[in-house]
Design a protein around this motif. Structure first.
Motif, PDB file in Angstrom:
ATOM      1  N   ALA A  63     -13.641   1.976   6.565  1.00  0.00           N
ATOM      2  CA  ALA A  63     -14.953   2.555   6.857  1.00  0.00           C
ATOM      3  C   ALA A  63     -14.893   3.540   8.022  1.00  0.00           C
ATOM      4  N   THR A  64     -13.910   3.388   8.897  1.00  0.00           N
ATOM      5  CA  THR A  64     -13.838   4.267  10.070  1.00  0.00           C
ATOM      6  C   THR A  64     -12.807   5.380   9.877  1.00  0.00           C
ATOM      7  N   ILE A  65     -11.539   5.022   9.844  1.00  0.00           N
ATOM      8  CA  ILE A  65     -10.489   6.049   9.704  1.00  0.00           C
ATOM      9  C   ILE A  65     -10.328   6.479   8.245  1.00  0.00           C
ATOM     10  N   GLY A  66     -10.489   5.509   7.340  1.00  0.00           N
ATOM     11  CA  GLY A  66     -10.213   5.769   5.919  1.00  0.00           C
ATOM     12  C   GLY A  66      -8.778   5.371   5.615  1.00  0.00           C
ATOM     13  N   LEU A  67      -8.613   4.386   4.732  1.00  0.00           N
ATOM     14  CA  LEU A  67      -7.260   3.875   4.458  1.00  0.00           C
ATOM     15  C   LEU A  67      -6.428   4.844   3.625  1.00  0.00           C
ATOM     16  N   ARG A  68      -7.102   5.511   2.675  1.00  0.00           N
ATOM     17  CA  ARG A  68      -6.345   6.296   1.686  1.00  0.00           C
ATOM     18  C   ARG A  68      -6.218   7.752   2.080  1.00  0.00           C
ATOM     19  N   VAL A  69      -5.164   8.363   1.607  1.00  0.00           N
ATOM     20  CA  VAL A  69      -5.049   9.817   1.700  1.00  0.00           C
ATOM     21  C   VAL A  69      -5.917  10.440   0.602  1.00  0.00           C
ATOM     22  N   HIS A  70      -6.174  11.756   0.703  1.00  0.00           N
ATOM     23  CA  HIS A  70      -6.906  12.456  -0.361  1.00  0.00           C
ATOM     24  C   HIS A  70      -6.071  12.474  -1.639  1.00  0.00           C
ATOM     25  N   ASP A  71      -6.766  12.644  -2.759  1.00  0.00           N
ATOM     26  CA  ASP A  71      -6.085  12.660  -4.059  1.00  0.00           C
ATOM     27  C   ASP A  71      -4.949  13.675  -4.114  1.00  0.00           C
ATOM     28  N   PHE A 131      -5.935 -14.101   4.634  1.00  0.00           N
ATOM     29  CA  PHE A 131      -6.668 -13.310   3.648  1.00  0.00           C
ATOM     30  C   PHE A 131      -7.972 -12.786   4.227  1.00  0.00           C
ATOM     31  N   VAL A 132      -8.734 -13.676   4.844  1.00  0.00           N
ATOM     32  CA  VAL A 132     -10.066 -13.291   5.325  1.00  0.00           C
ATOM     33  C   VAL A 132      -9.968 -12.246   6.433  1.00  0.00           C
ATOM     34  N   VAL A 133      -9.139 -12.503   7.442  1.00  0.00           N
ATOM     35  CA  VAL A 133      -9.063 -11.567   8.570  1.00  0.00           C
ATOM     36  C   VAL A 133      -8.524 -10.214   8.108  1.00  0.00           C
ATOM     37  N   THR A 134      -7.503 -10.231   7.240  1.00  0.00           N
ATOM     38  CA  THR A 134      -6.933  -8.969   6.771  1.00  0.00           C
ATOM     39  C   THR A 134      -7.937  -8.185   5.938  1.00  0.00           C
ATOM     40  N   PHE A 135      -8.683  -8.904   5.090  1.00  0.00           N
ATOM     41  CA  PHE A 135      -9.671  -8.239   4.237  1.00  0.00           C
ATOM     42  C   PHE A 135     -10.722  -7.521   5.091  1.00  0.00           C
ATOM     43  N   VAL A 136     -11.238  -8.234   6.101  1.00  0.00           N
ATOM     44  CA  VAL A 136     -12.260  -7.649   6.969  1.00  0.00           C
ATOM     45  C   VAL A 136     -11.676  -6.486   7.764  1.00  0.00           C
ATOM     46  N   LEU A 137     -10.479  -6.674   8.303  1.00  0.00           N
ATOM     47  CA  LEU A 137      -9.822  -5.634   9.088  1.00  0.00           C
ATOM     48  C   LEU A 137      -9.607  -4.372   8.249  1.00  0.00           C
ATOM     49  N   PHE A 160       0.817  -1.231   0.000  1.00  0.00           N
ATOM     50  CA  PHE A 160       0.000   0.000   0.000  1.00  0.00           C
ATOM     51  C   PHE A 160       0.844   1.271   0.000  1.00  0.00           C
ATOM     52  N   VAL A 161       2.106   1.163  -0.406  1.00  0.00           N
ATOM     53  CA  VAL A 161       2.965   2.351  -0.452  1.00  0.00           C
ATOM     54  C   VAL A 161       2.352   3.426  -1.343  1.00  0.00           C
ATOM     55  N   GLU A 162       2.728   4.654  -1.093  1.00  0.00           N
ATOM     56  CA  GLU A 162       2.416   5.809  -1.943  1.00  0.00           C
ATOM     57  C   GLU A 162       0.967   6.274  -1.866  1.00  0.00           C
ATOM     58  N   ARG A 163       0.151   5.677  -0.948  1.00  0.00           N
ATOM     59  CA  ARG A 163      -1.247   6.132  -0.897  1.00  0.00           C
ATOM     60  C   ARG A 163      -1.949   5.912   0.430  1.00  0.00           C
ATOM     61  N   ILE A 164      -1.292   5.288   1.434  1.00  0.00           N
ATOM     62  CA  ILE A 164      -2.029   5.012   2.675  1.00  0.00           C
ATOM     63  C   ILE A 164      -1.917   6.180   3.644  1.00  0.00           C
ATOM     64  N   ASN A 165      -2.971   6.387   4.394  1.00  0.00           N
ATOM     65  CA  ASN A 165      -2.992   7.367   5.470  1.00  0.00           C
ATOM     66  C   ASN A 165      -2.160   6.811   6.640  1.00  0.00           C
ATOM     67  N   PHE A 166      -1.262   7.632   7.192  1.00  0.00           N
ATOM     68  CA  PHE A 166      -0.330   7.104   8.189  1.00  0.00           C
ATOM     69  C   PHE A 166      -1.046   6.632   9.455  1.00  0.00           C
ATOM     70  N   LYS A 167      -2.079   7.348   9.839  1.00  0.00           N
ATOM     71  CA  LYS A 167      -2.803   6.943  11.047  1.00  0.00           C
ATOM     72  C   LYS A 167      -3.460   5.569  10.823  1.00  0.00           C
ATOM     73  N   ALA A 168      -4.094   5.424   9.653  1.00  0.00           N
ATOM     74  CA  ALA A 168      -4.730   4.146   9.324  1.00  0.00           C
ATOM     75  C   ALA A 168      -3.688   3.037   9.279  1.00  0.00           C
TER      76      ALA A 168
END
Lengths: 433, 112
Positions: free
Chosen positions: A407-415, A395-401, A147-155
């Motif tokens: 849905a809560t913090i938001g994985l991605r940074v803004h564009d 796979f399953v646990v990571t996908f759900v996590l 997920f390099v180059e696009r993840i929110n650091f807090k997430a």
């Protein structure tokens, strides 16, 4: 002069021996050679995580170099604390139903200078604990390539802490913990093919699906900004891996030497094979040689305490072929596992775990088992069961996590933050002024 | 007075410098740039497979000369920078209104 010198030295020797003999009576079970090797191995494995940061960091664009290095460095800090507080207890503490350790060892309560014979009879329990800590750390850091180059650091920090707790700690318990169900089943994993590489590689694929592609993926060139940095990282990973695999003998003995030799051999065979593959397609690639070396190290990891050096050549060379074509395949799909953690670690680890079921021989390690080639197809089947279980669980646990965090913090940074790069948008720093 | 802006291959920079110096032209400003022309880009290797970079590294040099030296300077650049293939670069010529040498305050041709 000589006599005065020797007298001086004898006094020093006596002074040094006095406390040592006093201690020896109390801690006779601790072997100094074993302890020294495991502590050094722990330090060797520690350097692998910042090394991974350099390995990954060189492969991203200049604007994300610091951010990518920080993933590994932050994990080194975060999981070190998690492990001491409760991670070690969950993974290696007294067993609950073969599934998880209990919380008796919370805060390393009862994990002291005396050995724990269930894991390592000749080194302090603390030495075994810190050796294992380094494995937990690098496993979590490995995922960051997805997920390099696009993840929110807090997430990223929240994901990493929860992943270590919900995925790594249970899997480590199943395979390595006393009473762990896969361990009881007889699955062989010397240094972490399933626990470290399959778990991180498959989880990388899951989170790559959830977080989505980088802006411009497949349309614009995403140039590796510093290949010498990648090579430096790969070299330090290779160096540290001697502790990773050699240290997994948990003793300073012949098996450690055997693991050391097969580790180097597999890495070399894979680097060679990857170079040849790139040469066949275009030119002998430096980035390819570095990648190949790492893939060979991944593949030999589960097998390193059970196979011969000649088997290591086959394991390394085949791993390079599998990962090379898996990367080509992946890059044509619509999934942006950016630094191919799945192709390198997921598949490299899978091949290594299966290869253990083929090439393992009790001639190398009487405490292990024979594989398919030595007339024991049962071991081959056990290995495949272990591989399948880890694939599905991770796979399953990571996908759900990942979905929950998105849905809560938001994985991605803004564009805009992604466009300007994570170094500036997440850290307010620049790699190169 | 004219400004000669030449975009050349990076590896030809020193040859061009020597060639200009032989004609008595010593001053120039040089910058590393990226660009694109008939040569187009280049395809490099990723870990497996390749990716294409659409811009290639070039050097841009600014040379200021007296009107009478313009053709001499252009010939000097071409002599050192021409391979005859795509990617040799281009030369642009602009008029220069005035020049000031900061250290002395000289103006115009005196300041070249």
């Amino acid at each position: 002069m000589i006599s005065r010198n020797s007298m001086y030295w004898s006094v020093i020797m006596l002074l040094l021996l006095l406390p040592a003999t006093a201690l020896a009576a109390e801690e006779s079970r601790v072997d100094s050679g074993d302890t020294a090797w495991i502590l050094i191995s722990s330090a060797l494995v520690m350097i692998m995580t910042p090394a991974l940061g350099l390995f990954y960091g060189g492969m991203v664009r200049k604007k994300n170099a610091l951010s990518t290095i920080m993933f590994s460095f932050a994990i080194l800090a975060l999981i070190s604390v998690q492990w001491v507080l409760y991670g070690y207890s969950l993974a290696f503490g007294p067993d609950i139903g073969g599934v998880i350790g209990n919380l008796n060892w919370l805060g390393l309560n009862g994990v002291g200078q005396e050995p724990n014979a269930g894991y390592a009879a000749t080194i302090p329990a603390l030495a075994y604990m810190i050796f294992q800590a380094m494995f937990a750390i690098i496993t979590v850091a490995l995922i960051s390539g997805a997920f390099v180059e696009r993840i929110n650091f807090k997430a990223f920090m929240v994901f990493s802490l929860l992943w270590a707790t919900l995925v790594y700690d249970p899997i480590a318990h199943w395979v390595w913990g006393t009473g762990g169900w896969l361990r009881n089943l007889g699955a062989l994993d010397f240094a972490g093919g399933t626990v470290v590489h399959i778990s991180s590689g498959v989880s990388a694929l899951a989170i790559a699906f959830v977080i989505g592609k980088r802006r411009g993926f497949g349309k614009q060139a995403m140039e590796p900004h510093n290949i010498p940095m990648v090579v430096l990282g790969a070299a330090l990973l290779w160096f540290g891996w001697f502790g990773f695999n050699g240290g997994s003998a948990v003793a300073s003995n012949g098996l450690a030497a055997s693991a050391f030799v097969v580790t180097n051999t597999a890495a070399a065979a894979a680097a060679l094979m990857w170079t040849l593959l790139s040469w066949y397609h275009k030119r002998p690639s430096v980035l390819g040689a570095a990648t190949g070396g790492v893939v060979g190290l991944v593949a030999i990891t589960p097998a390193s305490g059970f196979v011969t050096p000649l088997a290591a050549i086959v394991i390394g060379a085949v791993a390079a072929v599998i990962s090379y074509y898996a990367m080509l395949f992946r890059s044509r799909q619509n999934v942006d596992d950016s630094l191919d953690v799945w192709a390198c670690h997921g598949l490299g680890g899978t091949w290594g775990a299966i290869a253990t079921g083929i090439f393992a021989t009790v001639a190398v390690n009487p405490a292990g088992a024979n594989g398919l080639l030595y007339g024991n197809p049962g071991q081959f089947v056990t290995q495949i069961i272990a591989v399948g279980v880890i694939w599905i669980y991770a796979f399953v646990v990571t996908f759900v996590l990942a979905k929950l965090i998105d849905a809560t913090i938001g994985l991605r940074v803004h564009d805009e933050e992604e466009a300007v790069g994570l170094d500036i948008s997440q850290h307010a720093e620049k790699a190169y002024a | 007075m004219k400004k000669i802006e030449a975009i050349i291959r990076p590896e030809d920079l020193d040859g061009v410098r020597v060639s200009l110096q032989e004609k008595g032209i010593v001053g120039m400003t040089v910058e590393e740039v990226q660009g694109r022309g008939r040569q187009k880009g280049v395809c490099l290797q990723w870990r497996a497979g390749e990716y294409c970079v659409e811009f290639l590294p070039k050097v841009r040099m600014d040379i200021i000369v007296d009107d009478k030296d313009v053709d001499i300077a252009i010939d000097a650049v071409i002599r050192a920078a021409r391979t005859g293939k795509n990617g040799d670069g281009k030369i642009f010529i602009y008029p220069v209104e005035d020049i000031v040498r900061i250290s002395t305050g000289e103006r115009g041709k005196e300041a070249i």
